[in-house]
Design a protein around this motif. Structure first.
Motif, PDB file in Angstrom:
ATOM      1  N   LEU A 279     -22.853 -64.667 -42.583  1.00 51.36           N
ATOM      2  CA  LEU A 279     -23.397 -64.476 -43.739  1.00 51.36           C
ATOM      3  C   LEU A 279     -23.128 -63.208 -44.590  1.00 51.36           C
ATOM      4  N   HIS A 280     -22.594 -63.257 -45.912  1.00 51.55           N
ATOM      5  CA  HIS A 280     -22.428 -62.179 -46.680  1.00 51.55           C
ATOM      6  C   HIS A 280     -23.793 -61.896 -47.641  1.00 51.55           C
ATOM      7  N   LEU A 281     -24.506 -60.942 -47.463  1.00 48.25           N
ATOM      8  CA  LEU A 281     -25.704 -60.966 -48.014  1.00 48.25           C
ATOM      9  C   LEU A 281     -25.580 -59.450 -48.933  1.00 48.25           C
ATOM     10  N   PRO A 282     -25.289 -59.302 -50.035  1.00 49.27           N
ATOM     11  CA  PRO A 282     -25.367 -58.043 -50.592  1.00 49.27           C
ATOM     12  C   PRO A 282     -26.767 -57.298 -50.924  1.00 49.27           C
ATOM     13  N   LEU A 283     -26.811 -56.110 -50.132  1.00 49.53           N
ATOM     14  CA  LEU A 283     -27.968 -55.445 -50.032  1.00 49.53           C
ATOM     15  C   LEU A 283     -27.941 -54.352 -51.439  1.00 49.53           C
ATOM     16  N   GLN A 284     -26.969 -53.725 -51.690  1.00 50.81           N
ATOM     17  CA  GLN A 284     -26.535 -52.794 -52.598  1.00 50.81           C
ATOM     18  C   GLN A 284     -27.376 -51.398 -52.632  1.00 50.81           C
ATOM     19  N   SER A 285     -28.635 -51.480 -52.147  1.00 55.40           N
ATOM     20  CA  SER A 285     -29.409 -49.946 -51.865  1.00 55.40           C
ATOM     21  C   SER A 285     -30.418 -50.232 -51.013  1.00 55.40           C
ATOM     22  N   GLY A 286     -30.895 -49.159 -50.111  1.00 57.81           N
ATOM     23  CA  GLY A 286     -31.681 -49.434 -49.108  1.00 57.81           C
ATOM     24  C   GLY A 286     -33.104 -48.633 -49.665  1.00 57.81           C
ATOM     25  N   SER A 287     -33.154 -48.443 -51.083  1.00 55.05           N
ATOM     26  CA  SER A 287     -34.176 -47.962 -51.703  1.00 55.05           C
ATOM     27  C   SER A 287     -34.787 -48.899 -52.693  1.00 55.05           C
ATOM     28  N   ASP A 288     -36.127 -49.170 -52.708  1.00 57.58           N
ATOM     29  CA  ASP A 288     -36.929 -49.887 -53.531  1.00 57.58           C
ATOM     30  C   ASP A 288     -36.769 -49.441 -55.085  1.00 57.58           C
ATOM     31  N   LYS A 289     -36.828 -48.176 -55.026  1.00 59.12           N
ATOM     32  CA  LYS A 289     -36.737 -47.622 -56.517  1.00 59.12           C
ATOM     33  C   LYS A 289     -35.287 -47.871 -57.042  1.00 59.12           C
ATOM     34  N   VAL A 290     -34.190 -47.603 -56.320  1.00 59.24           N
ATOM     35  CA  VAL A 290     -32.932 -47.859 -56.824  1.00 59.24           C
ATOM     36  C   VAL A 290     -32.941 -49.607 -57.088  1.00 59.24           C
ATOM     37  N   LEU A 291     -33.249 -50.383 -56.107  1.00 61.24           N
ATOM     38  CA  LEU A 291     -33.220 -51.793 -56.405  1.00 61.24           C
ATOM     39  C   LEU A 291     -33.816 -52.087 -57.722  1.00 61.24           C
ATOM     40  N   GLY A 292     -34.983 -51.468 -58.152  1.00 62.95           N
ATOM     41  CA  GLY A 292     -35.645 -51.893 -59.108  1.00 62.95           C
ATOM     42  C   GLY A 292     -35.092 -51.398 -60.525  1.00 62.95           C
ATOM     43  N   LEU A 293     -34.105 -50.251 -60.136  1.00 60.50           N
ATOM     44  CA  LEU A 293     -33.449 -49.788 -61.525  1.00 60.50           C
ATOM     45  C   LEU A 293     -32.215 -50.858 -61.627  1.00 60.50           C
ATOM     46  N   MET A 294     -31.617 -51.193 -60.546  1.00 58.97           N
ATOM     47  CA  MET A 294     -30.564 -52.148 -60.546  1.00 58.97           C
ATOM     48  C   MET A 294     -31.071 -53.546 -61.093  1.00 58.97           C
ATOM     49  N   LYS A 295     -32.228 -54.020 -60.967  1.00 60.28           N
ATOM     50  CA  LYS A 295     -32.866 -55.247 -61.358  1.00 60.28           C
ATOM     51  C   LYS A 295     -32.095 -56.436 -60.335  1.00 60.28           C
ATOM     52  N   ARG A 296     -32.427 -56.037 -59.197  1.00 52.99           N
ATOM     53  CA  ARG A 296     -31.807 -56.885 -58.235  1.00 52.99           C
ATOM     54  C   ARG A 296     -32.671 -58.035 -57.897  1.00 52.99           C
ATOM     55  N   GLY A 297     -34.114 -57.903 -58.085  1.00 56.59           N
ATOM     56  CA  GLY A 297     -35.169 -59.002 -57.838  1.00 56.59           C
ATOM     57  C   GLY A 297     -35.592 -59.058 -56.490  1.00 56.59           C
ATOM     58  N   TYR A 298     -35.368 -58.212 -55.548  1.00 55.19           N
ATOM     59  CA  TYR A 298     -35.929 -58.343 -54.217  1.00 55.19           C
ATOM     60  C   TYR A 298     -36.322 -56.950 -53.938  1.00 55.19           C
ATOM     61  N   SER A 299     -37.205 -56.759 -52.738  1.00 59.44           N
ATOM     62  CA  SER A 299     -37.234 -55.413 -52.243  1.00 59.44           C
ATOM     63  C   SER A 299     -36.754 -55.262 -50.873  1.00 59.44           C
ATOM     64  N   VAL A 300     -36.445 -53.861 -50.462  1.00 61.24           N
ATOM     65  CA  VAL A 300     -36.015 -53.995 -49.084  1.00 61.24           C
ATOM     66  C   VAL A 300     -36.716 -54.462 -48.063  1.00 61.24           C
ATOM     67  N   ALA A 301     -37.994 -54.602 -48.166  1.00 65.16           N
ATOM     68  CA  ALA A 301     -38.681 -55.294 -47.019  1.00 65.16           C
ATOM     69  C   ALA A 301     -38.471 -56.492 -47.184  1.00 65.16           C
ATOM     70  N   GLU A 302     -38.381 -57.457 -48.205  1.00 65.12           N
ATOM     71  CA  GLU A 302     -37.832 -58.681 -48.311  1.00 65.12           C
ATOM     72  C   GLU A 302     -36.479 -59.102 -47.846  1.00 65.12           C
ATOM     73  N   TYR A 303     -35.414 -58.205 -48.000  1.00 68.22           N
ATOM     74  CA  TYR A 303     -34.275 -58.371 -47.404  1.00 68.22           C
ATOM     75  C   TYR A 303     -34.098 -58.247 -46.156  1.00 68.22           C
ATOM     76  N   THR A 304     -34.897 -57.258 -45.462  1.00 67.61           N
ATOM     77  CA  THR A 304     -34.764 -56.920 -44.126  1.00 67.61           C
ATOM     78  C   THR A 304     -35.575 -58.052 -43.405  1.00 67.61           C
TER      79      THR A 304
END
Ligand code: SF4
Length: 467
Positions: A279-304
């Motif tokens: 499974l290839h699952l792009p994370l992009q960042s381990g920081s919720d703040k950065v994921l928010g700025l990236m507009k990725r639509g998930y949190s680190v906790a949801e991903y992990t």
């Protein structure tokens, strides 16, 4: 003479970027083969040169300009040569490319690939008139049945392969703040399931045993219903339909979006043995703040949480990811959070990049861009840490017996065959120089892993076939 029978024109394609571009390149070769173009591995003497471009990262775009410059001498030696820029940069810059590059003849955007033969004909017909270039860009909101499937057409005389990719959709509606894709590939549109299944069936008939379903975000596959009697078809339903094709041994898919991975899909890995354990699952960042700025639509906790669940259910699952370092506003703590995730998940492989501004994206205007030195230093640290993790993971496979789909003779040695494991690792193994891979090619055999290297494994072929 029947145009299909002529193979007297030479086609040279340079491909930049991702698996979507690889798939488009195969489509172009198939389409153009039908009108007399034969693939060549040298630009010298070519009748048509296509640069299939990427604008996701800065370097790919720079590579395009230096590559197209090099083809000026081929154009001077053979004025009838047609030079075409296709792909994402074509879509983004359109007419501008014709203005900037004197020896460029055609620009064909991402939604217009299927029109290539007609556009070339149009170009040749208009050559002696005042207009001497073609620009075909712009998006469509529907994929017609005849736009794909050229790889599988037997009249194209494309060589039989063990593995092939099949595009199931194009475009993206997510608008992550750093990403150019929605602007260069257009809105997300899914192909009809019947067209996809027909293409996979033809590929299976021509000898393909492994299918990779490709799309920018395959989990949100959602075809338009054209008839009231049509059944809805989720991505999981599509995977089941593909698995129903008897000659297909393995199914992969890429790229997945963490927010769209469903419980139904996770369960399918347990019930469908043809689904590859990768499974290839792009994370992009381990920081919720950065994921928010990236507009990725998930949190680190949801991903992990999703990944931990998958790893618990399927301990042999290989997990790979994409990570961007140095996103605007990424602090040292944010970056350290990404490093922590690396330790926690133990990815089999990561594709890591320094953030670079893409024109027209939201993040281009973010004020807190980081200096290059910081981005470089973080990328080096990330890659060094991952190198250690990957080496340990590879070493842990030594001594195990793995089912390998045999692709053919290894490029590196006449004495070896090569293939891939379900978890997407390349395995080379000994086979006599005189023994033909024919018969083994396309079959899944057990291989005992004896050595692990940075990018591949070595093994010895076991006598029994895998079931
Ligand atoms: S999901 Fe985000 S990163 Fe992926 S293609 Fe769409 S916009 Fe780009």
């Amino acid at each position: 003479m029947n145009q299909k029978m002529q193979k007297n024109k030479l086609l040279y394609i340079v491909t930049f970027g991702c698996q979507m571009n690889d798939n488009d390149t195969e489509r172009m070769k198939g389409l153009l083969s039908k009108v007399g173009y034969q693939d060549t591995d040298s630009p010298d003497g070519a009748d048509l040169i296509i640069l299939n471009t990427c604008s996701v990262r800065d370097k790919a775009e720079q590579k395009l300009y230096s590559a197209v410059g090099r083809f000026k001498k081929q154009k001077q030696a053979k004025p009838s040569l047609i030079i075409c820029i296709a792909g994402c940069v074509a879509e983004q810059q359109g007419e501008e490319l014709i203005k900037r590059i004197e020896h460029l003849d055609m620009v064909v955007g991402t939604n217009n690939v299927h029109k290539l033969p007609a556009l070339i004909k149009e170009f040749e017909e208009q050559k002696n008139r005042s207009k001497n270039s073609i620009v075909a860009t712009g998006f469509t909101d529907k994929i017609e049945g005849d736009e794909y499937g050229y790889l599988a057409d037997s009249s194209t005389s494309m060589p039989a392969k063990t593995s092939a990719s099949v595009s199931i959709m194009r475009g993206c509606d997510n608008y992550c703040s750093y990403c150019i894709v929605p602007y260069v590939r257009g809105p997300e549109v899914s192909r009809s399931p019947d067209d996809i299944i027909n293409e996979v069936q033809s590929l299976a008939n021509s000898g393909v045993r492994e299918i990779t379903l490709v799309g920018q975000n395959v989990n949100s596959y959602n075809p338009l219903l054209t008839d009231e009697t049509d059944d809805e078809c989720s991505f999981t339903s599509l995977l089941k339909k593909v698995a129903g094709i008897s000659k297909i041994e393995r199914i992969r898919f890429v790229t997945s979006h963490p927010k769209d991975i469903t419980d139904e899909l996770i369960a399918l890995f347990g019930s469908e043995p043809k689904l590859a354990r990768h499974l290839h699952l792009p994370l992009q960042s381990g920081s919720d703040k950065v994921l928010g700025l990236m507009k990725r639509g998930y949190s680190v906790a949801e991903y992990t949480e999703k990944l931990e669940r998958i790893k618990t259910l399927y301990p042999d699952m290989s997990i790979t990811t994409d990570i961007i370092v140095g996103f605007p506003g990424e602090s040292a703590d944010d970056f350290n959070a990404t490093m922590d995730i690396l330790d926690k998940i133990n990815f089999d492989n990561i594709f890591s990049f320094m953030y670079s501004k893409r024109p027209g994206t939201e993040a281009e205007s973010f004020s807190n861009q980081l200096p290059l030195e910081i981005k470089q230093e973080r990328l080096q640290r990330l890659q060094a840490a991952q190198k250690d993790i990957a080496a340990k993971k590879s070493a842990s496979l030594v001594g195990t017996k793995m089912p390998v789909l045999i692709e053919g003779r290894s490029k590196n040695s006449d004495d070896e065959l090569t293939g891939r494991t379900s978890c997407n690792r390349v395995v080379n193994f000994r086979a006599s120089k005189d023994s033909s891979p024919i018969g083994l090619e396309g079959s899944v055999m057990n291989v005992l892993i004896t050595d692990a290297y940075a990018n591949s494994l070595k093994g010895s072929l076991q006598t029994e076939r895998s079931v």
